[in-house]
Write an enzyme that holds these catalytic residues in place. Sequence first.
Site, short mmCIF file in Angstrom:
data_model
loop_
_atom_site.label_atom_id
_atom_site.label_comp_id
_atom_site.label_asym_id
_atom_site.label_seq_id
_atom_site.Cartn_x
_atom_site.Cartn_y
_atom_site.Cartn_z
N GLY A 3 -0.84 -2.44 6.50
CA GLY A 3 0.34 -1.71 6.97
C GLY A 3 1.47 -2.59 7.49
O GLY A 3 2.34 -2.11 8.21
N SER A 4 1.48 -3.86 7.08
CA SER A 4 2.57 -4.71 7.61
C SER A 4 3.93 -4.28 7.07
O SER A 4 4.93 -4.31 7.79
CB SER A 4 2.29 -6.19 7.33
OG SER A 4 2.44 -6.48 5.96
N ASN A 5 3.98 -3.83 5.82
CA ASN A 5 5.25 -3.32 5.29
C ASN A 5 5.62 -1.99 5.95
O ASN A 5 6.80 -1.74 6.23
CB ASN A 5 5.18 -3.13 3.77
CG ASN A 5 5.38 -4.43 3.03
OD1 ASN A 5 6.50 -4.93 2.95
ND2 ASN A 5 4.29 -5.00 2.52
N LEU A 25 -3.18 2.59 -3.31
CA LEU A 25 -3.77 2.19 -4.59
C LEU A 25 -4.04 3.32 -5.57
O LEU A 25 -4.33 3.07 -6.73
CB LEU A 25 -5.08 1.42 -4.34
CG LEU A 25 -4.93 0.15 -3.49
CD1 LEU A 25 -6.28 -0.56 -3.37
CD2 LEU A 25 -3.90 -0.79 -4.07
N ILE A 69 -0.20 8.10 -8.53
CA ILE A 69 0.49 9.27 -7.96
C ILE A 69 0.42 10.42 -8.97
O ILE A 69 0.86 10.27 -10.11
CB ILE A 69 1.95 8.91 -7.61
CG1 ILE A 69 1.98 7.74 -6.62
CG2 ILE A 69 2.69 10.11 -7.04
CD1 ILE A 69 1.24 7.97 -5.30
N ASN A 86 7.78 1.92 -5.18
CA ASN A 86 6.60 1.10 -4.87
C ASN A 86 7.02 -0.36 -4.77
O ASN A 86 8.03 -0.76 -5.35
CB ASN A 86 5.56 1.26 -5.99
CG ASN A 86 4.31 0.43 -5.74
OD1 ASN A 86 3.77 0.41 -4.63
ND2 ASN A 86 3.84 -0.27 -6.77
N HIS A 103 5.43 -4.17 -5.50
CA HIS A 103 4.32 -4.87 -6.15
C HIS A 103 4.46 -6.38 -5.89
O HIS A 103 5.56 -6.92 -6.02
CB HIS A 103 4.34 -4.59 -7.65
CG HIS A 103 3.16 -5.17 -8.36
ND1 HIS A 103 1.92 -4.57 -8.34
CD2 HIS A 103 3.02 -6.32 -9.06
CE1 HIS A 103 1.06 -5.33 -9.01
NE2 HIS A 103 1.70 -6.40 -9.47
N ASP A 112 2.51 0.89 -12.02
CA ASP A 112 3.45 -0.24 -12.05
C ASP A 112 4.41 -0.24 -13.25
O ASP A 112 4.90 -1.28 -13.66
CB ASP A 112 2.68 -1.58 -12.05
CG ASP A 112 1.81 -1.74 -10.82
OD1 ASP A 112 2.21 -1.25 -9.75
OD2 ASP A 112 0.74 -2.36 -10.93
C1 GRF Z 1 1.72 -5.57 -0.42
O1 GRF Z 1 1.43 -6.84 -0.89
C2 GRF Z 1 2.38 -4.76 -1.50
O2 GRF Z 1 3.05 -5.54 -2.43
C3 GRF Z 1 1.24 -4.08 -2.15
O3 GRF Z 1 0.33 -3.81 -1.13
C4 GRF Z 1 0.48 -4.77 -0.10
C5 GRF Z 1 0.58 -4.06 1.20
O4 GRF Z 1 0.50 -4.93 2.28
N1 GRF Z 1 1.66 -2.92 -2.87
P1 GRF Z 1 0.64 -4.38 3.75
O5 GRF Z 1 -0.47 -3.37 3.99
O6 GRF Z 1 1.99 -3.76 3.88
O7 GRF Z 1 0.49 -5.58 4.64
#
Ligand code: GRF
Length: 187
Positions: A12-14, A85, A88, A102, A104, A145
Amino acid sequence: MKRIAIFASGTGSNAKVLIEYFESHRNAQVTLLVCNKAEAGAIKIAHEHGVESLLISKEEFFSNNSIVEKLQERGIDFIVLAGFLWLIPPAIVASFPNRIVNIHPALLPKFGGKGMYGKKVHEAVIFGKEKESGITIHFVNEKFDEGNHIAQFICPVFSDDTPESLAKRVLELEHKHFALVVDGLLR
Ligand code: GRF
């Protein structure tokens, strides 16, 4: 104000970067996190930021329209996949035309498709002796993708990179660009 749902089932860092970005850019707000793993870091992050989280089962996600209804009930305008993952389902794609994106962790169309996620992507890039990798932000359609690209950002791949060192460089690119690109689409 637009309402964003993030679908994330990993660290969940993003999700964290996106939630915090829209806490200070008030044209939109992350109001929902959809997740399929109770133990995901993304759920904890949502909780810390007062964002509702919805834990979904595979049956619910794939077998009926209830997820679409839940998104519509909450007035969701835009969906961001960030470490989600599952494919959808068509009902969601149809209900949010060009409103699902998304991210990637490689330069699509290479190194994408079913099963290409996490460490596997970076291993394949290194194995392929690529000189560059990066990120692709793209619209989501019914195939893994394959939706139209919105933006790509590039970083070098060094000859002594490991999947871990490359993953770190790519993730930094994600954190730097993803929220800005989403914001641009919403405006
Ligand atoms: C990221 O590398 C993104 O490109 C992929 O999943 C990962 C998610 O990372 N789709 P995080 O959970 O946001 O750290």
